[in-house]
Scaffold this active site. Structure first.
Site, PDB file in Angstrom:
ATOM      1  N   THR A 244       3.170 -17.366 -32.709  1.00 36.72           N
ATOM      2  CA  THR A 244       4.327 -17.418 -33.610  1.00 36.72           C
ATOM      3  C   THR A 244       5.292 -18.528 -33.168  1.00 36.72           C
ATOM      4  OG1 THR A 244       5.248 -15.615 -32.273  1.00 36.72           O
ATOM      5  CG2 THR A 244       4.292 -14.999 -34.371  1.00 36.72           C
TER       6      THR A 244
ATOM      7  N   HIS B  94      -7.378 -31.029 -29.169  1.00 33.47           N
ATOM      8  CA  HIS B  94      -7.646 -29.789 -29.916  1.00 33.47           C
ATOM      9  C   HIS B  94      -9.095 -29.773 -30.401  1.00 33.47           C
ATOM     10  CE1 HIS B  94      -3.560 -28.609 -29.552  1.00 33.47           C
ATOM     11  NE2 HIS B  94      -3.074 -29.554 -30.337  1.00 33.47           N
TER      12      HIS B  94
ATOM     13  N   ARG C 147       6.154 -26.730 -33.100  1.00 27.66           N
ATOM     14  CA  ARG C 147       5.570 -28.051 -32.807  1.00 27.66           C
ATOM     15  C   ARG C 147       5.814 -29.002 -33.975  1.00 27.66           C
ATOM     16  NH1 ARG C 147       0.206 -27.403 -29.092  1.00 27.66           N
ATOM     17  NH2 ARG C 147       1.148 -25.889 -27.679  1.00 27.66           N
TER      18      ARG C 147
ATOM     19  N   LEU D 195     -20.836  -8.440 -30.871  1.00 27.93           N
ATOM     20  CA  LEU D 195     -19.645  -8.914 -30.147  1.00 27.93           C
ATOM     21  C   LEU D 195     -18.478  -8.958 -31.132  1.00 27.93           C
ATOM     22  CD1 LEU D 195     -18.294 -10.515 -27.722  1.00 27.93           C
ATOM     23  CD2 LEU D 195     -19.197 -12.578 -28.784  1.00 27.93           C
TER      24      LEU D 195
ATOM     25  N   ARG E  76       2.057 -17.769 -16.808  1.00 24.43           N
ATOM     26  CA  ARG E  76       2.886 -16.964 -17.713  1.00 24.43           C
ATOM     27  C   ARG E  76       2.009 -16.320 -18.785  1.00 24.43           C
ATOM     28  NH1 ARG E  76       5.016 -22.389 -18.484  1.00 24.43           N
ATOM     29  NH2 ARG E  76       3.840 -23.412 -20.134  1.00 24.43           N
TER      30      ARG E  76
ATOM     31  N   ASP F  54      -5.345 -22.968 -23.479  1.00 29.69           N
ATOM     32  CA  ASP F  54      -4.244 -23.895 -23.209  1.00 29.69           C
ATOM     33  C   ASP F  54      -4.728 -25.132 -22.459  1.00 29.69           C
ATOM     34  OD1 ASP F  54      -1.671 -24.775 -23.326  1.00 29.69           O
ATOM     35  OD2 ASP F  54      -0.873 -23.354 -21.862  1.00 29.69           O
TER      36      ASP F  54
ATOM     37  N   GLU G  78      -6.456  -7.412 -15.625  1.00 37.11           N
ATOM     38  CA  GLU G  78      -6.610  -8.319 -14.488  1.00 37.11           C
ATOM     39  C   GLU G  78      -6.440  -9.745 -15.013  1.00 37.11           C
ATOM     40  OE1 GLU G  78      -7.290  -7.446 -11.288  1.00 37.11           O
ATOM     41  OE2 GLU G  78      -7.188  -5.331 -11.819  1.00 37.11           O
TER      42      GLU G  78
HETATM   43  C1  IPE Z   1      -3.741 -25.709 -27.020  1.00 33.15           C
HETATM   44  O1  IPE Z   1      -3.224 -26.397 -25.948  1.00 33.15           O
HETATM   45  C2  IPE Z   1      -2.885 -24.565 -27.469  1.00 33.15           C
HETATM   46  C3  IPE Z   1      -2.769 -24.454 -28.968  1.00 33.15           C
HETATM   47  C4  IPE Z   1      -1.641 -24.137 -29.548  1.00 33.15           C
HETATM   48  C5  IPE Z   1      -3.934 -24.690 -29.818  1.00 33.15           C
HETATM   49  P1  IPE Z   1      -1.825 -27.144 -25.937  1.00 33.15           P
HETATM   50  O2  IPE Z   1      -1.669 -27.951 -27.186  1.00 33.15           O
HETATM   51  O3  IPE Z   1      -0.736 -26.161 -25.665  1.00 33.15           O
HETATM   52  O4  IPE Z   1      -2.019 -28.116 -24.703  1.00 33.15           O
HETATM   53  P2  IPE Z   1      -0.929 -28.611 -23.659  1.00 33.15           P
HETATM   54  O5  IPE Z   1      -0.216 -27.396 -23.128  1.00 33.15           O
HETATM   55  O6  IPE Z   1      -0.007 -29.543 -24.389  1.00 33.15           O
HETATM   56  O7  IPE Z   1      -1.744 -29.304 -22.609  1.00 33.15           O
HETATM   57 MG    MG Z   2       0.238 -25.543 -23.969  1.00 29.07          MG
END
Ligand code: IPE
Ligand code: MG
Length: 218
Positions: free
Chosen positions: A48, A19, A53, A113, A172, A2, A185
């Site tokens: 999901t 991205h 977006r 891995l 979250r 994120d 953890e």
């Molecule tokens: C990447 O980060 C998460 C994906 C869905 C690839 P975000 O696109 O959620 O980035 P922020 O939260 O807007 O900074």
């Molecule tokens: Mg995000």
């Protein structure tokens, strides 16, 4: 993974650039994971909920996924990574499904891995899908216990999650591996995903290693 959007915004770049920068973290991360002996790593790539977006961002993410699969899968294969995908395969573009299948087939026999990519993944859908298959299999209420239920998850072979690394400071869970993280953890960092480094990954592992896990005991 994120924080790509915020990383881009801070640089006055389009979200797609964030991205793209986020993808660059993958090779060093997997390299470090292999080096310290991590056996299973799950990357949350597309939830999901991410379909909500704007269409052009969803398209960008899907194209980037394809591009990344073509660019990185051969290298991952050489490093001994076994790739698997978690999530609902419906709604994914045919080209993406094809890339998933190819990657899974190519790397199926690797054992250094295990890399799981959560794509069109939701923890709640995973639980619902498990229940549907339990019902379809005609199990009786008394047949269903935790171990039986876990066998109906998308990847029953995945061991329980030890550590969840959460970037971009959000506190979250965001529908990630709900069943599997029961005793995980957490390592939460303000670092935005494109800035997440090998050093910080090792720091997260060290932080994990120093904790005492009591799992409800004393
Ligand atoms: C990447 O980060 C998460 C994906 C869905 C690839 P975000 O696109 O959620 O980035 P922020 O939260 O807007 O900074
Ligand atoms: Mg995000």
């Amino acid at each position: 993974m994120d924080g790509n959007g915020r990383w881009a915004e801070r640089r006055r770049l389009p979200r797609a650039a964030g991205h793209r920068a986020g993808v660059e973290v993958l090779t060093p991360l997997l390299e470090a994971a292999g080096r310290v002996g991590v056996r299973t790593l799950t990357l949350y790539a597309f939830s999901t909920e991410n379909w909500a977006r704007p269409e052009d961002e969803v398209d960008t993410l899907m194209s980037l996924f394809l591009e990344t699969a073509h660019a990185k899968v051969p290298d991952l294969n050489e490093r001994g990574a076994r790739l698997r995908f978690l999530g609902r395969r419906e709604y994914l573009p045919a080209s993406v499904l094809e890339a998933i299948q190819e990657a899974e087939e190519l790397t199926a026999h690797n054992d250094k891995l295990d890399v799981y990519v959560a794509l069109n993944y939701g923890g709640r859908s995973e639980i619902v899908d498990a229940v549907r298959r339990i019902v379809a299999d005609g199990l009786l209420p008394e047949d269903v216990d935790e171990a039986t239920f876990a066998r109906y998850l998308y990847a029953p072979e995945v061991p329980e999650v030890d550590l969840v690394i959460r970037t971009s400071g959000e506190l979250r869970v965001s529908n990630f591996l709900l069943w599997q993280i029961a005793y995980a953890e957490f390592y939460v960092t303000d670092t935005l995903w494109p800035d997440f480094s090998q050093e910080e990954f090792l720091q997260a592992i060290e932080s994990f290693a120093s904790r005492s896990r009591r799992r409800g005991g004393v």
